[in-house]
Design an enzyme around this catalytic site. Structure first.
Site, PDB file in Angstrom:
ATOM      1  CD  GLU A 171      -2.997   1.099   2.249  1.00  0.00           C
ATOM      2  OE1 GLU A 171      -3.712   2.091   2.456  1.00  0.00           O
ATOM      3  OE2 GLU A 171      -3.169   0.005   2.822  1.00  0.00           O
TER       4      GLU A 171
ATOM      5  CE  LYS B 293      -9.549  -0.278   5.607  1.00  0.00           C
ATOM      6  NZ  LYS B 293      -8.897  -0.764   6.860  1.00  0.00           N
TER       7      LYS B 293
END
Length: 399
Positions: A200, A216
């Site tokens: 990420e 997410k």
């Protein structure tokens, strides 16, 4: 564990062409007890070494005095300090600094000390800082806070530790090579080491734009798991909350009207998991410096919740130990370049213990038992990478 230079710089996002020809020039360590503004300290330290991070919109001065760039590590507690939020519970790994900045310069003849003779690599049993029941109860408490309207979403993170013998750095480097680790790599100092396998992007400056890629939403990396992730209204709602939060974070330091969502809910693979990722970008405001950028994005929205400060209050009240090296940032800052990964899928070693963290976002629709299982699924590849590998005869050699 002593501090030995690696034969090759292994910092996430360091320029690939430079890694074999870098040597450490200087470093800064900071801990919460030192006081002051960690974001300002990073900016001032890098600027003093010729990296013009006080204005990220200014054309880069390449190779300033032989300096290539710097590794930047920000703990979760340092990120909270940048946001003027509570730091949370005490870290379980106090040997690690809360902030480390290591400046590297080019050299034609990099040197390295030999690896210490630390004996074979062994890892004991992992002991969690909370039981599965306590984790599930914390999820229930977060759902109650959502029901009261205190927050919309909170990311809960658990910790576990395992004793080890030997040199942890080769195992941490192996962790950084896991599939999908966009920010795979290591950083170490006296008595501590960090290994990261994060996919990420917390914040990057790419093509003159500020870029963040929040992740997410998680499912097993099977055909059915991918279909289930794409069809899940709960995961999509949770994801969009964080995308909106990241849009707001970037808007604080962006030129007016330039924030865009370039990609929404793309499904990508990390190890044996599918994860949903979006890309949000913006043009930086005139004169934007690194300190203001860090204050805007730290701690990352995908590992805090929404609203961010309210979520951090809940985190501080519910998590039994601090997040340490996880849920912070690790990456590279150079002339005209910022590329920091969010330290999910991250482990750390102090003198006696390996530390790992894993968690997930909690919404009103969360099932406590499912959230506990998701955290375990995220931790599993990390622990497997750190375990002794009989097929690797080089566990005590530096990468």
């Amino acid at each position: 564990m002593e501090a030995f230079p690696l034969t090759r710089v292994d910092v996430p996002a360091a320029p690939a062409a430079c890694r074999d020809g870098l040597t450490e020039r200087d470093r800064l360590h900071w801990r919460q007890r030192d006081g002051g503004d960690p974001a300002r300290l990073v900016e001032e330290f890098l600027t003093a070494h010729g990296l013009g991070v006080d204005d990220l919109t200014r054309p880069a001065s390449h190779d300033p005095g032989g300096v290539c760039g710097a590794a930047v590590y920000i703990s979760a507690a340092a990120g909270a300090a940048m946001a003027a939020a509570p730091p949370g519970a005490p870290t379980p790994a106090p040997a690690l600094p809360d902030l480390a900045v290591v400046v590297y310069a080019h050299t034609p003849t990099p040197t390295a000390a030999p690896a210490p003779d630390a004996g074979p690599w062994r890892v004991g049993d992992w002991t969690p800082s909370w039981s599965t029941r306590q984790h599930a109860d914390a999820v229930t408490a977060v759902r109650a806070a959502i029901g009261r309207g205190d927050v919309y979403q909170v990311n809960l993170v658990g910790h576990a530790a395992a004793p080890y013998t030997g040199d942890p750095r080769p195992a941490l480097a192996r962790l950084g090579r896991l599939p999908g680790a966009r920010y795979g790599g290591t950083l170490h100092g006296p008595g501590w080491a960090i290994g990261c396998a994060s996919p990420e992007t917390l914040i990057a400056v790419e093509g003159g734009r500020l870029v963040t890629r929040p992740i997410k939403g998680t499912r097993p990396a099977t055909t059915a798991g991918r279909a289930e992730l794409l069809a899940s209204a709960k995961e999509r709602a949770e994801h969009i909350m964080i995308v909106d939060l990241e849009r707001n974070d970037l808007a604080r330091v962006a030129a007016t009207g330039t924030v865009t969502v370039d990609e929404l809910f793309a499904v990508r693979r990390w190890c044996d998991l599918w994860q949903a990722e979006s890309t949000v970008s913006a043009a930086p405001a005139d004169g934007l410096g690194l300190a203001d950028l860090l204050r805007a994005v730290c701690p990352g929205g995908s590992v805090t919740g929404a609203p961010k400060l309210a979520a951090l209050d809940v985190v501080a009240a519910r998590e039994p130990v601090g997040r340490g090296a996880s849920m912070g940032a690790l990456g590279w800052v150079g002339a005209g370049r910022v590329d920091l990964g969010l330290t999910i899928r991250t482990a750390a070693a102090d003198g006696h213990l390996l530390h790992g963290w894993a968690g997930g976002g909690i919404t009103w629709d969360s099932d406590p038992d499912a959230e506990v299982a998701e955290a375990a699924a995220k931790a599993r590849p990390v622990r497997a990478a750190l375990a002794p590998h009989p097929a690797h005869g080089d566990d005590n050699l530096l990468p």
